[in-house]
Design a protein around this motif. Structure first.
Motif, PDB file in Angstrom:
ATOM      1  N   VAL A   1      39.499 -22.554  85.224  1.00 61.31           N
ATOM      2  CA  VAL A   1      40.190 -21.524  84.438  1.00 61.31           C
ATOM      3  C   VAL A   1      40.733 -20.458  85.379  1.00 61.31           C
ATOM      4  CG1 VAL A   1      39.997 -19.808  82.592  1.00 61.31           C
ATOM      5  CG2 VAL A   1      38.629 -21.898  82.494  1.00 61.31           C
ATOM      6  N   ASP A   2      42.000 -20.085  85.177  1.00 60.80           N
ATOM      7  CA  ASP A   2      42.635 -19.005  85.934  1.00 60.80           C
ATOM      8  C   ASP A   2      43.326 -18.077  84.925  1.00 60.80           C
ATOM      9  OD1 ASP A   2      43.887 -18.238  88.851  1.00 60.80           O
ATOM     10  OD2 ASP A   2      45.306 -17.887  87.236  1.00 60.80           O
ATOM     11  N   VAL A   3      43.062 -16.769  85.049  1.00 59.19           N
ATOM     12  CA  VAL A   3      43.557 -15.830  84.041  1.00 59.19           C
ATOM     13  C   VAL A   3      44.290 -14.673  84.706  1.00 59.19           C
ATOM     14  CG1 VAL A   3      42.939 -14.322  82.099  1.00 59.19           C
ATOM     15  CG2 VAL A   3      41.582 -16.380  82.567  1.00 59.19           C
ATOM     16  N   GLN A   4      45.451 -14.328  84.145  1.00 57.97           N
ATOM     17  CA  GLN A   4      46.174 -13.113  84.487  1.00 57.97           C
ATOM     18  C   GLN A   4      46.392 -12.319  83.203  1.00 57.97           C
ATOM     19  OE1 GLN A   4      49.128 -15.562  87.469  1.00 57.97           O
ATOM     20  NE2 GLN A   4      49.831 -13.606  86.678  1.00 57.97           N
ATOM     21  N   ALA A   5      46.027 -11.067  83.216  1.00 57.16           N
ATOM     22  CA  ALA A   5      46.228 -10.189  82.065  1.00 57.16           C
ATOM     23  C   ALA A   5      46.801  -8.871  82.547  1.00 57.16           C
ATOM     24  CB  ALA A   5      44.917  -9.960  81.321  1.00 57.16           C
ATOM     25  N   ASP A   6      47.986  -8.536  82.069  1.00 59.52           N
ATOM     26  CA  ASP A   6      48.637  -7.276  82.444  1.00 59.52           C
ATOM     27  C   ASP A   6      48.668  -6.367  81.223  1.00 59.52           C
ATOM     28  OD1 ASP A   6      49.531  -7.673  85.255  1.00 59.52           O
ATOM     29  OD2 ASP A   6      50.536  -9.396  84.368  1.00 59.52           O
ATOM     30  N   LEU A   7      47.913  -5.283  81.314  1.00 58.84           N
ATOM     31  CA  LEU A   7      47.738  -4.366  80.195  1.00 58.84           C
ATOM     32  C   LEU A   7      48.435  -3.051  80.475  1.00 58.84           C
ATOM     33  CD1 LEU A   7      46.268  -3.514  77.536  1.00 58.84           C
ATOM     34  CD2 LEU A   7      44.322  -2.864  78.978  1.00 58.84           C
ATOM     35  N   ARG A   8      49.159  -2.554  79.474  1.00 57.64           N
ATOM     36  CA  ARG A   8      49.759  -1.224  79.550  1.00 57.64           C
ATOM     37  C   ARG A   8      49.333  -0.437  78.318  1.00 57.64           C
ATOM     38  NH1 ARG A   8      55.137  -0.050  82.782  1.00 57.64           N
ATOM     39  NH2 ARG A   8      54.867  -1.501  84.505  1.00 57.64           N
ATOM     40  N   ILE A   9      48.909   0.803  78.561  1.00 58.12           N
ATOM     41  CA  ILE A   9      48.430   1.664  77.479  1.00 58.12           C
ATOM     42  C   ILE A   9      49.201   2.974  77.518  1.00 58.12           C
ATOM     43  CG2 ILE A   9      46.435   2.813  76.449  1.00 58.12           C
ATOM     44  CD1 ILE A   9      44.662   0.844  77.964  1.00 58.12           C
ATOM     45  N   GLY A  10      49.749   3.375  76.383  1.00 56.46           N
ATOM     46  CA  GLY A  10      50.459   4.643  76.273  1.00 56.46           C
ATOM     47  C   GLY A  10      49.500   5.776  75.976  1.00 56.46           C
ATOM     48  N   ALA A  11      49.961   6.994  76.151  1.00 55.05           N
ATOM     49  CA  ALA A  11      49.123   8.163  75.907  1.00 55.05           C
ATOM     50  C   ALA A  11      48.714   8.274  74.440  1.00 55.05           C
ATOM     51  CB  ALA A  11      49.855   9.435  76.340  1.00 55.05           C
ATOM     52  N   ASP A  12      49.460   7.631  73.546  1.00 56.55           N
ATOM     53  CA  ASP A  12      49.122   7.677  72.119  1.00 56.55           C
ATOM     54  C   ASP A  12      48.119   6.604  71.720  1.00 56.55           C
ATOM     55  OD1 ASP A  12      50.707   5.441  72.417  1.00 56.55           O
ATOM     56  OD2 ASP A  12      52.053   5.912  70.738  1.00 56.55           O
ATOM     57  N   GLY A  13      47.640   5.805  72.685  1.00 57.87           N
ATOM     58  CA  GLY A  13      46.669   4.754  72.393  1.00 57.87           C
ATOM     59  C   GLY A  13      47.290   3.411  72.089  1.00 57.87           C
ATOM     60  N   GLY A  14      48.606   3.333  72.025  1.00 52.79           N
ATOM     61  CA  GLY A  14      49.254   2.040  71.821  1.00 52.79           C
ATOM     62  C   GLY A  14      49.197   1.206  73.096  1.00 52.79           C
ATOM     63  N   TYR A  15      49.036  -0.118  72.952  1.00 51.32           N
ATOM     64  CA  TYR A  15      48.935  -0.972  74.133  1.00 51.32           C
ATOM     65  C   TYR A  15      49.757  -2.242  73.974  1.00 51.32           C
ATOM     66  CZ  TYR A  15      45.658  -4.003  71.569  1.00 51.32           C
ATOM     67  OH  TYR A  15      45.087  -4.843  70.646  1.00 51.32           O
TER      68      TYR A  15
END
Length: 245
Positions: free
Chosen positions: A191-205
């Motif tokens: 298993v190989d995993v890439q996860a790119d997460l972005r979170i805004g100041a309002d809590g939206g992701y």
């Protein structure tokens, strides 16, 4: 032979200022915590079912940050930081410890250690596990990420109920424009995993995930969790708000 000059007593105005400052700090420390947090907490997105105790030693019951449940949190505010206009709160809760500064349009997290269930952060991700933070600092001002650092890891991972032992996703948070960016990478057997997460100041992701595997049971779990099979691997984009399905 020269003799040392005698110790002169503090002048009355200076002595009065010292005692006045000490008295002010004592009064601030004994002030109700609810009075100090007030609008600052609400403007920063922090809420609680009940606020009790004093600035020096207070407690938040059923606390939440922009919908993200924090449970019971014990905290104390530095009286000196109140004089500066940006209260610094040391906190210790069920899942996190560290310090924070709250201001109008500003939230600063300082040296935060935490362990939170992934399901509490992103309920619809199809993944389960524990998010661990070590020495995380974050400065959000006027809706923008100004500074971020520390280490974040996702451990004890399962996918659609299938355990993935040995798989740990790790990365360092950083500011990317106005958002907080967190690239998570990890490998385990097959298993190989890439996860790119972005979170805004309002809590939206927004989280873009790519999983590659040679294990049939993992492929079946990915299909059950709504991942699309492509030439680059199984992909899924998750969009939501922290703490909300």
């Amino acid at each position: 032979m020269k003799t040392a000059p005698p110790n002169l007593p503090l002048a009355a105005p200076a002595l009065g200022a010292v005692f006045g400052l000490a008295a002010l700090l004592v009064l601030l420390a004994m002030a109700p915590l609810s009075l100090v947090l007030g609008d600052r907490a609400a403007a920063a997105g922090l809420s609680a079912a009940q606020v009790s105790g004093t600035v020096w030693r207070g407690r938040l019951s059923d606390a939440a940050y922009r919908g993200l449940r924090l449970g019971e949190v014990r905290l104390g505010v530095s009286p000196l930081s109140l004089l500066a206009g940006r209260p610094r709160l040391g906190f210790k809760g069920e899942a996190a410890t560290g310090a924070a500064r709250l201001g109008r349009g500003a939230v600063e997290l300082i040296d935060v250690d935490a362990a939170l269930p992934l399901g509490r952060l992103a309920p619809d991700s199809g993944l389960a596990g524990t998010v661990r933070m070590a020495g995380v600092s974050l400065d959000l001002r006027d809706g923008e990420c100004r500074r971020a650092g520390g280490q974040v890891a996702l451990q004890d991972i399962s996918l659609a109920g299938l355990q993935l032992p040995g798989l740990v996703l790790a990365g360092d948070p950083a500011c990317a424009g106005a958002s907080l960016a967190l690239p998570l990478r990890g490998q385990a057997e097959g298993v190989d995993v890439q996860a790119d997460l972005r979170i805004g100041a309002d809590g939206g992701y927004q989280m873009d995930m790519i999983l590659r595997t040679t294990r049939p049971e993992v492929e079946a779990a990915l299909g059950a969790a709504g991942y699309e099979r492509t030439l680059n691997g199984h992909q899924r984009r998750l969009v939501g708000r922290l703490g909300q399905p």
